[in-house]
Design a protein around this motif. Structure first.
Motif, short mmCIF file in Angstrom:
data_model
loop_
_atom_site.label_atom_id
_atom_site.label_comp_id
_atom_site.label_asym_id
_atom_site.label_seq_id
_atom_site.Cartn_x
_atom_site.Cartn_y
_atom_site.Cartn_z
N GLY A 619 0.79 -1.23 0.00
CA GLY A 619 0.00 0.00 0.00
C GLY A 619 0.82 1.27 0.00
O GLY A 619 0.30 2.33 0.37
N ASP A 620 2.10 1.21 -0.39
CA ASP A 620 2.92 2.43 -0.34
C ASP A 620 2.63 3.40 -1.50
O ASP A 620 3.09 4.53 -1.50
CB ASP A 620 4.41 2.08 -0.31
N ASN A 621 1.85 2.94 -2.49
CA ASN A 621 1.40 3.82 -3.59
C ASN A 621 2.54 4.50 -4.33
O ASN A 621 2.44 5.65 -4.75
CB ASN A 621 0.43 4.90 -3.06
N LEU A 622 3.67 3.80 -4.49
CA LEU A 622 4.78 4.34 -5.25
C LEU A 622 4.51 4.25 -6.75
O LEU A 622 3.73 3.39 -7.19
CB LEU A 622 6.07 3.59 -4.92
N PRO A 623 5.10 5.10 -7.56
CA PRO A 623 4.94 5.00 -9.02
C PRO A 623 5.39 3.63 -9.51
O PRO A 623 6.26 2.99 -8.91
CB PRO A 623 5.84 6.12 -9.55
N ALA A 624 4.84 3.20 -10.62
CA ALA A 624 5.19 1.91 -11.19
C ALA A 624 6.66 1.91 -11.63
O ALA A 624 7.17 2.91 -12.14
CB ALA A 624 4.29 1.58 -12.37
N PRO A 625 7.37 0.79 -11.44
CA PRO A 625 8.78 0.71 -11.85
C PRO A 625 8.90 0.48 -13.36
O PRO A 625 7.95 0.07 -14.02
CB PRO A 625 9.29 -0.49 -11.07
N ASP A 626 10.09 0.70 -13.87
CA ASP A 626 10.37 0.38 -15.27
C ASP A 626 10.46 -1.14 -15.46
O ASP A 626 10.20 -1.64 -16.55
CB ASP A 626 11.69 1.02 -15.70
N ALA A 627 10.84 -1.84 -14.40
CA ALA A 627 10.91 -3.30 -14.46
C ALA A 627 10.92 -3.83 -13.04
O ALA A 627 11.38 -3.17 -12.11
CB ALA A 627 12.15 -3.77 -15.20
N THR A 628 10.39 -5.05 -12.88
CA THR A 628 10.46 -5.76 -11.61
C THR A 628 11.30 -7.01 -11.83
O THR A 628 11.01 -7.81 -12.72
CB THR A 628 9.06 -6.15 -11.11
N ILE A 629 12.31 -7.15 -11.01
CA ILE A 629 13.25 -8.27 -11.15
C ILE A 629 13.07 -9.19 -9.96
O ILE A 629 13.07 -8.75 -8.81
CB ILE A 629 14.71 -7.77 -11.21
N THR A 630 12.89 -10.48 -10.23
CA THR A 630 12.73 -11.48 -9.17
C THR A 630 13.93 -12.42 -9.20
O THR A 630 14.24 -13.01 -10.26
CB THR A 630 11.44 -12.27 -9.36
N LEU A 631 14.57 -12.57 -8.07
CA LEU A 631 15.75 -13.43 -7.96
C LEU A 631 16.06 -13.68 -6.49
O LEU A 631 15.45 -13.06 -5.61
CB LEU A 631 16.95 -12.81 -8.65
N THR A 632 16.98 -14.57 -6.22
CA THR A 632 17.38 -14.84 -4.84
C THR A 632 18.41 -13.82 -4.38
O THR A 632 19.03 -13.12 -5.19
CB THR A 632 17.99 -16.24 -4.70
N ARG A 633 18.60 -13.75 -3.06
CA ARG A 633 19.62 -12.87 -2.52
C ARG A 633 21.00 -13.23 -3.08
O ARG A 633 21.76 -12.36 -3.51
CB ARG A 633 19.63 -12.96 -0.99
#
Length: 683
Positions: A619-633
């Motif tokens: 719910g932080d309502n931040l602007p949409a990112p250019d990309a979302t990256i999913t990976l492990t630490r």
């Protein structure tokens, strides 16, 4: 010229510094310690032969070192008796190799130390190296054992009810494993049931995976105890500034230098640093307050936190059931560093002194044995209190007297020349400057309080080294004339001035071979006379690289195992330091990084050449990112810091991108790699 307030002459001051720091530091200093005044301006000293071979010690250095042998209490052999006490067995042969067969530790290379002191080594440093080279398994009290001489630091093993508790597992997994194997060969195959890091320097945690495993730690079979903040400070030192520190540490510890009378003879705290695999297992139990008690495998311990002393995160341990005190690295048989030559945050000698007073009053008066993570123990309550009191007085005196003279208007370099230590501290072997020095510690105190600027406007905006050197050389009549003056200074045994003059030529004309050869010879003379091991190693490393080229960085604290210990926040901080700011000035990229294994999402914004990152919340309502990256630490660490192939990881599906994958590749291209082989003695 008389010193303000003290009234001592400059020759007297130079003499004092020579005895505590670099012998043969100039004609005045040499004359004051027994070298004739006729040296000044003489033309009969050793002529430098421009070749790749090392020079012999000049007569000035020979005489100065001979004077040391005649003036210090070499008949006192107490340290040798203490260093040999409880010896059980040595590692034979005294070498340790990694899985590929590379030698990562070699005590055998120091066999020459069994002989008499040569003219090319300060006798005080030779004596100290004869003590630190001793290696093997020692029983310091029933159930308490130390591995000494298999790395820069000691590893202590305390037998508990079911196994053995390890304190400070050396630098490398290979040396730690070899030390544990030596212990088990004589005491049985006891499991490691606890691991303790006394502080945040790599020689006190790097070998963790050589004595235990992540599986044993995660299963609770081997708790890991450390002062609060250890990982944060270890990362700051070994990752954030790790490349620069490791490069300078190569000079400081002399790990790449040949061993021998004209080479590396020791490093003050131990012989040198091992060059194996560095690891880190995160602590499972933090020590947060002085007086905190913990029991590990039946071993009861009381802790004393000492932040801001030898390390920003450090602690001492007291074993009340056995009247034994561990002083970590807060009290060893040398003057320590307030600002190590490899680089670090400036330490606080005032705080250090106060914590030592606390150690004496809380624990030392109830102790029969004190041991540290370097050097050899001290037995007997009276001797322990005196040993710690001398150490306390050492740091307190340096702090107070530097501030007294600072407030008289002297700058750090002046105070370093003026500082005279009290007779009791001057004559005690345990307070001599084998690792830290009075000279550079005084300058560190000045820096701590006053910073780099000495208040003289002429020094506010000086030219950087190369441009300044060009102007100096031109003003003095060109390179040949500067070298003529430098040769004259060398012949007069004013090696400090010779080094300064030649440095101008090298930085103005980097390919000037005669200048490099003369500078190498000058550095060798300064090294041959140094009582301080790290000064000797710096001088001889500089000479080695001038003659043979860069040896790079033999050890790297930012190993894969070390990187693997980074948290997500620390990993983002680490990569931020590799961003090519100017290249990224006009690039704006917003990305979200989702870590399923960490159950969090990190927002990263690149703007104005700064990589800003923070946690995202529902719910932080931040602007949409250019990309979302999913990976492990670990995937993030490997691909963004460790040199992994980002495109390949995306293709294989190890990294998933929701949005334009080109954004990720563009971002990756803006991060560079540090240079572990940057120049030190040349531009």
């Amino acid at each position: 010229m008389a010193d303000r307030e003290t009234g001592s002459t400059s020759s007297e001051t130079s003499s004092r510094m020579s005895r505590r720091g670099v012998l043969g530091a100039g004609a005045a200093g040499l004359a004051a310690i027994g070298v004739g005044a006729s040296l000044s301006g003489c033309d009969s000293a050793v002529e430098v032969n421009p070749s790749s071979s090392q020079t012999e010690p000049t007569e000035a250095i020979v005489t100065a070192n001979r004077n040391v042998a005649a003036t210090l209490p070499f008949s006192d052999t107490t340290d040798f008796a203490d260093a040999d006490r409880g010896f059980l067995a040595a590692l034979r042969p005294g070498t340790v190799k990694d899985g590929s067969g590379k030698v990562v530790w070699d005590t055998e290379s120091y066999g020459f130390l069994q002989g008499s002191c040569p003219a090319s080594v300060n006798p005080s440093l030779w004596r100290h190296s004869q003590l630190t080279v001793k290696q093997g398994l020692y029983e310091i009290a029933p159930g308490y054992y130390q591995i000494r001489g298999l790395d820069l630091s000691n590893m202590t093993l305390i037998e508990g009810e079911q196994g053995v508790v390890v304190i400070d597992p050396l630098i490398s997994t290979e040396t730690a494993a070899a030390g544990l194997a030596l212990y088990r060969a004589h005491r049985g195959n006891r499991p490691v049931t606890g691991l303790i890091y006394t502080h945040s320097h790599v020689d006190h945690f790097g070998g963790a995976l050589g004595v235990t495993s992540r599986e044993d730690v995660e299963a609770g079979r081997c708790p890991v105890l450390a002062p609060a903040g250890l990982v944060e400070h270890a990362v700051a030192e070994n990752i954030f500034a790790g490349t620069a520190m490791a490069r300078r540490a190569a000079y400081m510890y002399g790990a790449a230098l040949p061993r021998g009378p004209k080479g590396q003879v020791g490093a003050g705290l131990g012989q040198t640093t091992s060059v194996g695999t560095v690891s880190l297992i995160a602590p499972t139990r933090d020590i947060t307050t002085t007086g905190q008690q913990e029991v590990v495998d039946g071993v009861r311990m009381v802790f004393q936190l000492t932040p801001g002393t030898e390390a920003p995160s450090e602690m001492n341990l007291y074993f009340p059931d056995r009247r034994i005190l561990c002083m970590a690295e807060n009290a060893t048989h040398t003057l320590h560093n307030l600002l190590t030559l490899r680089g670090a945050l400036v330490r606080d000698p005032h705080v250090w002194s106060k914590y030592l007073t606390e150690s004496i009053n809380l624990y030392a008066r109830q102790a029969d044995l004190v041991f540290s993570s370097h050097h050899w123990p001290v037995w007997g309550t009276e001797r322990i209190v005196e040993f710690l009191s001398l150490q306390r007085d050492l740091y307190g005196y340096l702090n107070d007297q530097t501030l007294r003279l600072l407030n008289q208007g002297y700058v750090g370099s002046e105070i370093a020349e003026m500082m005279r230590m009290p007779p009791a501290l001057e004559k005690a072997w345990s307070t001599r400057g084998y690792y830290g020095s009075v000279s550079h510690n005084v300058k560190a105190i000045y820096q701590r309080y006053m910073g780099w600027f000495d208040g003289n406007p002429a020094h506010l905006w000086e030219h950087p080294p190369v441009e300044g050197a060009k102007r100096h050389v031109d003003a003095m009549g060109g390179a040949d004339e500067v070298l003529r003056k430098a040769q004259k200074a060398y012949d007069a045994a004013d090696f400090r001035w010779a080094a300064q003059l030649i440095n101008y030529v090298i930085f103005a004309e980097p390919d000037h071979k005669k200048a490099k050869d003369l500078q190498a010879s000058t550095f060798e003379q300064l090294g041959y006379g140094a009582e301080n091991s790290t000064w000797r190693n710096f001088y001889l490393s500089g000479a080695h690289e001038l003659r043979h080229g860069s040896f790079g960085t033999p050890t790297a604290a930012n190993s894969r195992q070390m990187l693997a210990a980074l948290s997500v926040d620390q990993a983002f901080d680490a990569i931020s330091l590799n961003l090519d700011g100017p290249k990224a000035w006009d690039t704006r990229i917003v990305t979200d990084w989702t870590f399923p294994d960490d159950k969090r999402t990190r927002r990263a914004e690149l703007r104005n050449g700064v990589f800003v990152h923070y946690d995202r919340w529902p719910g932080d309502n931040l602007p949409a990112p250019d990309a979302t990256i999913t990976l492990t630490r670990l995937g993030f660490i490997q691909n963004m810091i460790g040199g992994g192939n980002m495109q390949e990881a995306v293709t294989k599906g190890d990294i998933k991108v929701d949005g334009n994958v080109a954004v990720l590749l563009t971002l990756k291209g803006l991060f560079g790699r540090p240079n572990p082989g940057f120049a030190l003695v040349t531009p």
